[in-house]
Design a protein around this motif. Structure first.
Motif, mmCIF file in Angstrom:
data_model
loop_
_atom_site.group_PDB
_atom_site.id
_atom_site.type_symbol
_atom_site.label_atom_id
_atom_site.label_comp_id
_atom_site.label_asym_id
_atom_site.label_seq_id
_atom_site.Cartn_x
_atom_site.Cartn_y
_atom_site.Cartn_z
ATOM 1 N N ALA A 162 94.612 45.990 -51.427
ATOM 2 C CA ALA A 162 93.829 46.995 -50.709
ATOM 3 C C ALA A 162 93.318 48.081 -51.648
ATOM 4 O O ALA A 162 93.792 48.237 -52.749
ATOM 5 C CB ALA A 162 94.735 47.605 -49.655
ATOM 6 N N PRO A 163 92.313 48.887 -51.184
ATOM 7 C CA PRO A 163 91.885 50.024 -51.990
ATOM 8 C C PRO A 163 93.066 50.940 -52.273
ATOM 9 O O PRO A 163 94.008 51.016 -51.469
ATOM 10 C CB PRO A 163 90.854 50.729 -51.096
ATOM 11 N N ALA A 164 92.996 51.666 -53.409
ATOM 12 C CA ALA A 164 94.133 52.470 -53.857
ATOM 13 C C ALA A 164 94.677 53.359 -52.749
ATOM 14 O O ALA A 164 95.870 53.433 -52.521
ATOM 15 C CB ALA A 164 93.704 53.301 -55.042
ATOM 16 N N GLU A 165 93.791 53.998 -52.047
ATOM 17 C CA GLU A 165 94.236 54.978 -51.056
ATOM 18 C C GLU A 165 93.203 55.049 -49.943
ATOM 19 O O GLU A 165 92.007 55.150 -50.220
ATOM 20 C CB GLU A 165 94.303 56.325 -51.759
ATOM 21 N N LEU A 166 93.669 55.004 -48.713
ATOM 22 C CA LEU A 166 92.755 55.106 -47.573
ATOM 23 C C LEU A 166 92.492 56.594 -47.335
ATOM 24 O O LEU A 166 93.431 57.366 -47.110
ATOM 25 C CB LEU A 166 93.435 54.480 -46.355
ATOM 26 N N ARG A 167 91.207 56.996 -47.361
ATOM 27 C CA ARG A 167 90.879 58.411 -47.139
ATOM 28 C C ARG A 167 90.592 58.602 -45.648
ATOM 29 O O ARG A 167 89.644 58.020 -45.112
ATOM 30 C CB ARG A 167 89.679 58.805 -48.010
ATOM 31 N N ARG A 169 104.915 61.146 -45.108
ATOM 32 C CA ARG A 169 105.814 60.034 -44.804
ATOM 33 C C ARG A 169 105.173 58.658 -44.885
ATOM 34 O O ARG A 169 105.885 57.645 -44.921
ATOM 35 C CB ARG A 169 106.425 60.224 -43.410
ATOM 36 N N VAL A 170 103.856 58.615 -44.884
ATOM 37 C CA VAL A 170 103.176 57.314 -44.874
ATOM 38 C C VAL A 170 102.593 57.081 -46.263
ATOM 39 O O VAL A 170 102.067 57.997 -46.879
ATOM 40 C CB VAL A 170 102.083 57.317 -43.781
ATOM 41 N N SER A 171 102.697 55.846 -46.756
ATOM 42 C CA SER A 171 102.132 55.587 -48.083
ATOM 43 C C SER A 171 100.796 54.857 -47.963
ATOM 44 O O SER A 171 100.519 54.203 -46.963
ATOM 45 C CB SER A 171 103.124 54.786 -48.930
ATOM 46 N N GLY A 172 99.958 55.001 -48.998
ATOM 47 C CA GLY A 172 98.694 54.270 -49.054
ATOM 48 C C GLY A 172 97.529 55.001 -48.430
ATOM 49 O O GLY A 172 96.449 54.424 -48.274
ATOM 50 N N ALA A 173 97.725 56.255 -48.034
ATOM 51 C CA ALA A 173 96.635 57.001 -47.386
ATOM 52 C C ALA A 173 96.770 58.479 -47.716
ATOM 53 O O ALA A 173 97.856 58.957 -48.064
ATOM 54 C CB ALA A 173 96.700 56.812 -45.878
ATOM 55 N N ARG A 174 95.648 59.181 -47.614
ATOM 56 C CA ARG A 174 95.717 60.650 -47.673
ATOM 57 C C ARG A 174 94.698 61.225 -46.697
ATOM 58 O O ARG A 174 93.705 60.545 -46.364
ATOM 59 C CB ARG A 174 95.490 61.158 -49.093
ATOM 60 N N VAL A 175 94.961 62.437 -46.237
ATOM 61 C CA VAL A 175 94.021 63.077 -45.310
ATOM 62 C C VAL A 175 92.943 63.757 -46.150
ATOM 63 O O VAL A 175 93.223 64.688 -46.917
ATOM 64 C CB VAL A 175 94.745 64.090 -44.393
ATOM 65 N N ALA A 176 91.707 63.270 -46.017
ATOM 66 C CA ALA A 176 90.600 63.798 -46.820
ATOM 67 C C ALA A 176 89.834 64.870 -46.059
ATOM 68 O O ALA A 176 89.283 65.791 -46.653
ATOM 69 C CB ALA A 176 89.656 62.660 -47.192
#
Ligand code: ISE
Length: 360
Positions: free
Chosen positions: A16-21, A41-48
């Motif tokens: 998957a893409p590095a990080e889900l924005r 607490r969740v990995s693979g995403a950040r709030v953009a």
């Protein structure tokens, strides 16, 4: 696992893409909770990006998240090139337009319930997503029925599906809230609270709800004026099974959600109090018991974490791994029948388009 540990990404999230924005639309109680979960607490995403009608609230939430911007207009947030996926936690009346905009842009969306305010508009979302899937092979919409991710509900469904109770015949549900905010009406108890039991019934039994009856016993003195509380709701499934729901939203005590499935060869119940049983000297004498659960965010904290982690993992691989638009539509159709049953006092059949297949 405690609610503060970071959840591991599921192995399938590999390529998957590095990080889900993620854009979080609406940062009231639930949206702010999702921002914290996505950040800590969740990995693979950040709030953009965050949005909220109350700009101060949006500014406050964004200030605590590194790299997060406020975009005042939710539709602009959905269209933002730095956004790969969207969490919708705005009031229900805005969901239809926002979910449709996500489908239009072809990005994954996790929408808190209700999917929309009525069955007809939810069906439109089903159709719009179906058209997108026909073109691209991808599904985009997940609805926030978080109980499906609670370990107890998942185990109960597993037990029922594996035949461990024999043929399921009855489901008993108790859904109690200590209190509800001012402005809650008897109809909104059906739409906001009973709706979870509708989804649970479909999830556990794997069939649709065919008819609804709502009984209004004597109300508690703790209920707001004009509120009929508790309600007793009877759901009949297409396979002839019965689900009874006690929904009582002003108990003044604790958050309690219990579900029991009764089958031909056994029964199983979830939602019993657990944790240490403590004995101590209380102000009015000795007491013994477990801790009281104050609300749904505490009871279902882990379920929300698992729900969002699995949503992120699935979105990164171009998939949906949870209740979809059809489940949102089915719930709306049953609640519409519930509201009519409440108004007329009669058993009301659910009017639903056929999908061709069993519920997910
Ligand atoms: C609330 O909106 C929820 O979704 C909770 O899960 C439910 O238990 C509560 O009754 C609703 O008001």
């Amino acid at each position: 696992m405690t609610a503060t540990e970071v959840l591991p990404a599921s192995p399938a999230a590999g390529a998957a893409p590095a990080e889900l924005r993620v854009a979080v639309l609406g940062v009231g109680l639930m949206g702010a909770d999702h921002v914290a979960r996505l950040t800590r607490r969740v990995s693979g995403a950040r709030v953009a990006v965050v949005t909220d009608a109350a700009t101060e609230r949006a500014d406050q939430v964004a200030a605590e998240v590194p790299g997060c911007r406020v975009v005042p207009d939710p539709l602009a947030a959905i269209a933002d090139p730095d956004v790969d996926a969207v969490v919708i936690a705005t009031p229900g009346r805005f969901h239809e337009e926002q979910v449709l905009a996500c489908i239009e842009r072809g990005i994954p969306v996790l929408c808190e319930k209700p999917l929309t305010m009525d069955a007809a508009s939810s069906l439109q979302i089903v159709r719009a997503e179906d058209a997108h899937t026909a073109r691209t092979g991808r599904r985009l919409v997940q609805v926030g029925f978080m109980r499906r991710f609670d370990p107890e509900y998942a185990a109960l469904r597993e037990l029922v599906a594996s035949g461990g109770l024999g043929e399921p015949l009855l489901v008993h549900c108790a859904h109690r809230n200590p209190a509800v905010p001012p402005g809650v009406t008897t109809e909104s108890i059906v739409n906001d609270s009973v709706v979870h039991e509708v989804d649970v019934a479909r999830f556990l039994l794997g069939e649709e709800i065919a008819a609804v009856t709502v009984l209004t016993p004597r109300s508690t003195r703790h209920a707001a004026e004009a509120l009929s509380d508790p309600l007793l709701v009877l759901l009949e499934t297409t396979g002839g099974r019965l689900v009874d729901v006690e929904c009582f939203v002003s108990t003044g005590l604790a958050y309690e959600v219990r579900t029991e499935v009764v089958g031909e060869d056994g029964s199983a119940v979830i939602g019993l109090p657990h944790g240490p049983v403590r004995q101590s000297a209380g102000p009015g004498g000795a007491v013994r018991g477990t801790a009281v659960t104050p609300g749904f965010r505490e009871r279902f904290g882990l379920a929300y974490d698992v729900e969002v982690q699995r949503w992120v993992d699935a979105a990164r691989r171009g998939d949906v791994d949870g209740p979809g638009a059809w489940d949102g539509y089915a719930a709306q159709a049953v609640c519409a029948a519930g509201v009519e049953a409440l108004r007329t006092g009669r058993r009301t059949e659910v009017r639903m388009e056929s999908r061709g297949g069993t519920p997910s």
